[in-house]
Write an enzyme that holds these catalytic residues in place. Structure first.
Site, PDB file in Angstrom:
ATOM      1  N   ASN A  81     -28.230  -8.969 -23.478  1.00 13.84           N
ATOM      2  CA  ASN A  81     -28.906  -8.927 -22.182  1.00 13.84           C
ATOM      3  C   ASN A  81     -29.290 -10.362 -21.847  1.00 13.84           C
ATOM      4  OD1 ASN A  81     -30.563  -8.579 -19.990  1.00 13.84           O
ATOM      5  ND2 ASN A  81     -32.239  -7.631 -21.116  1.00 13.84           N
TER       6      ASN A  81
ATOM      7  N   LYS B  34     -30.625 -11.463 -19.267  1.00 20.28           N
ATOM      8  CA  LYS B  34     -31.783 -11.513 -18.363  1.00 20.28           C
ATOM      9  C   LYS B  34     -31.485 -12.478 -17.214  1.00 20.28           C
ATOM     10  CE  LYS B  34     -34.711 -10.605 -22.306  1.00 20.28           C
ATOM     11  NZ  LYS B  34     -36.017 -10.095 -22.643  1.00 20.28           N
TER      12      LYS B  34
ATOM     13  N   HIS C 289     -34.971  -0.916 -18.518  1.00 18.48           N
ATOM     14  CA  HIS C 289     -35.447  -2.013 -19.383  1.00 18.48           C
ATOM     15  C   HIS C 289     -36.948  -2.171 -19.158  1.00 18.48           C
ATOM     16  CE1 HIS C 289     -36.118  -5.986 -21.038  1.00 18.48           C
ATOM     17  NE2 HIS C 289     -35.033  -5.787 -21.751  1.00 18.48           N
TER      18      HIS C 289
ATOM     19  N   GLU D  36     -38.778  -4.639 -18.803  1.00 15.90           N
ATOM     20  CA  GLU D  36     -39.174  -5.610 -17.762  1.00 15.90           C
ATOM     21  C   GLU D  36     -39.037  -4.993 -16.369  1.00 15.90           C
ATOM     22  OE1 GLU D  36     -36.697  -8.840 -19.192  1.00 15.90           O
ATOM     23  OE2 GLU D  36     -37.960  -8.900 -20.981  1.00 15.90           O
TER      24      GLU D  36
ATOM     25  N   GLU E  78     -36.426   0.015 -27.625  1.00 21.61           N
ATOM     26  CA  GLU E  78     -36.928  -1.350 -27.556  1.00 21.61           C
ATOM     27  C   GLU E  78     -38.450  -1.320 -27.485  1.00 21.61           C
ATOM     28  OE1 GLU E  78     -33.911  -4.314 -25.998  1.00 21.61           O
ATOM     29  OE2 GLU E  78     -34.777  -3.407 -24.223  1.00 21.61           O
TER      30      GLU E  78
ATOM     31  N   GLY F 125     -38.834 -10.342 -26.835  1.00 21.37           N
ATOM     32  CA  GLY F 125     -39.082 -11.745 -26.488  1.00 21.37           C
ATOM     33  C   GLY F 125     -40.305 -12.336 -27.161  1.00 21.37           C
TER      34      GLY F 125
ATOM     35  N   SER G 219     -36.285  -8.803 -30.364  1.00 24.45           N
ATOM     36  CA  SER G 219     -36.239  -9.980 -31.241  1.00 24.45           C
ATOM     37  C   SER G 219     -35.262  -9.819 -32.394  1.00 24.45           C
ATOM     38  CB  SER G 219     -37.642 -10.339 -31.745  1.00 24.45           C
ATOM     39  OG  SER G 219     -38.483 -10.659 -30.645  1.00 24.45           O
TER      40      SER G 219
END
Ligand code: PEP
Length: 249
Positions: A9, A11, A95, A97, A167, A173, A212
């Site tokens: 990904n 991003k 996701h 985010e 996730e 991150g 991560s």
């Protein structure tokens, strides 16, 4: 035996120049002897560039989001059919985010998942708990609720042509990673929930871990019995790291 999938990904990162380097390093480094299949989910404006660069290679293309609508007056949105036009096989939906910064509720995520399936894309459904939810002991309820929204809208059969990614939000991150045991517990629970509707689909669905993942921790996560690959953020921007994770799978 489920095939492993390692999906990157990117991003909101990249440029025409840096993507050209990354894609070239990935295509020359991805070897047929990898057990895992590879994919990269790139920002919309670079779909065409990546589609051309990946043509004829073993690396599949994906996008990072999709509209729940088919077409029409939805300024700024990108439909599933448009992603198909640019050679996408995969699309991320839900996701964390998107859920936390852009208000994608469980219902919106389920509608996006449904739109992707109907257009022939393979949605990668992201689920995961926040740190507060983990500390409150509600991880399994949160993940089950997120999954149930999709099952209610699209039915279990849709999961036969989809991927799930666990996730934990606190691991994305941040450099923090779920331990192999923590990740395996949630993956097993996701599979068990799907098995209540279809044992066969549960046995075959790929469940990726994301948060991560890097070369130094990939092997211990990827050898867990219910972890079928990785969704990789930061490390997907470094060809060497992404390929090392793929090799570990
Ligand atoms: C992600 O964005 O899906 C992700 C897993 O990011 P990172 O690997 O950087 O934690």
């Amino acid at each position: 035996m489920r095939t492993k999938l390692v999906a990157g990904n990117w991003k909101m990162n990249g440029s025409l120049a840096s993507n050209a380097h990354l894609l070239s390093a990935l295509t020359s480094g991805a070897v047929a002897s990898f057990n895992a299949k590879l994919a990269v989910c790139v920002p919309y404006p670079y779909l065409s560039q990546a589609n051309l660069a990946l043509a004829g290679t073993t690396i599949a293309l994906g996008a990072q989001d999709v509209s729940e609508h088919e077409k029409g007056a939805f300024t700024g949105e990108v439909s599933a059919a448009m992603l198909m036009d640019f050679g996408c096989r995969y699309v991320l939906v839900g996701h964390s985010e998107r859920r936390s910064f852009y208000g994608d509720t469980d219902a919106v995520v389920a509608a996006k998942f449904d739109a992707a399936c109907k257009a022939g894309l393979v949605p990668i459904l992201c689920v995961g708990e926040s740190l507060a939810e983990r500390e409150a002991g509600t991880t399994l309820q949160v993940v089950t609720r997120q999954l149930d929204a999709v099952l209610a809208k699209s039915g279990v059969a849709a999961l036969a042509a989809a991927v799930v990614a666990y996730e934990p939000v606190w691991a994305i991150g941040t450099g923090l990673t779920a331990t192999p045991a923590q990740a395996q517990e949630v993956h097993a629970q996701i599979r068990a929930r799907i098995a209540t509707e279809s044992i066969e689909i549960a046995a075959n669905v790929q469940i990726l871990y994301g948060g991560s993942m890097k070369p130094s921790n990939a092997a211990e996560l990827l050898c867990q019995s219910d972890i079928d690959g990785g969704l990789i953020g930061g490390a997907a921007l470094v060809a060497e790291d992404f390929l090392a994770i793929a090799k570990a799978a």
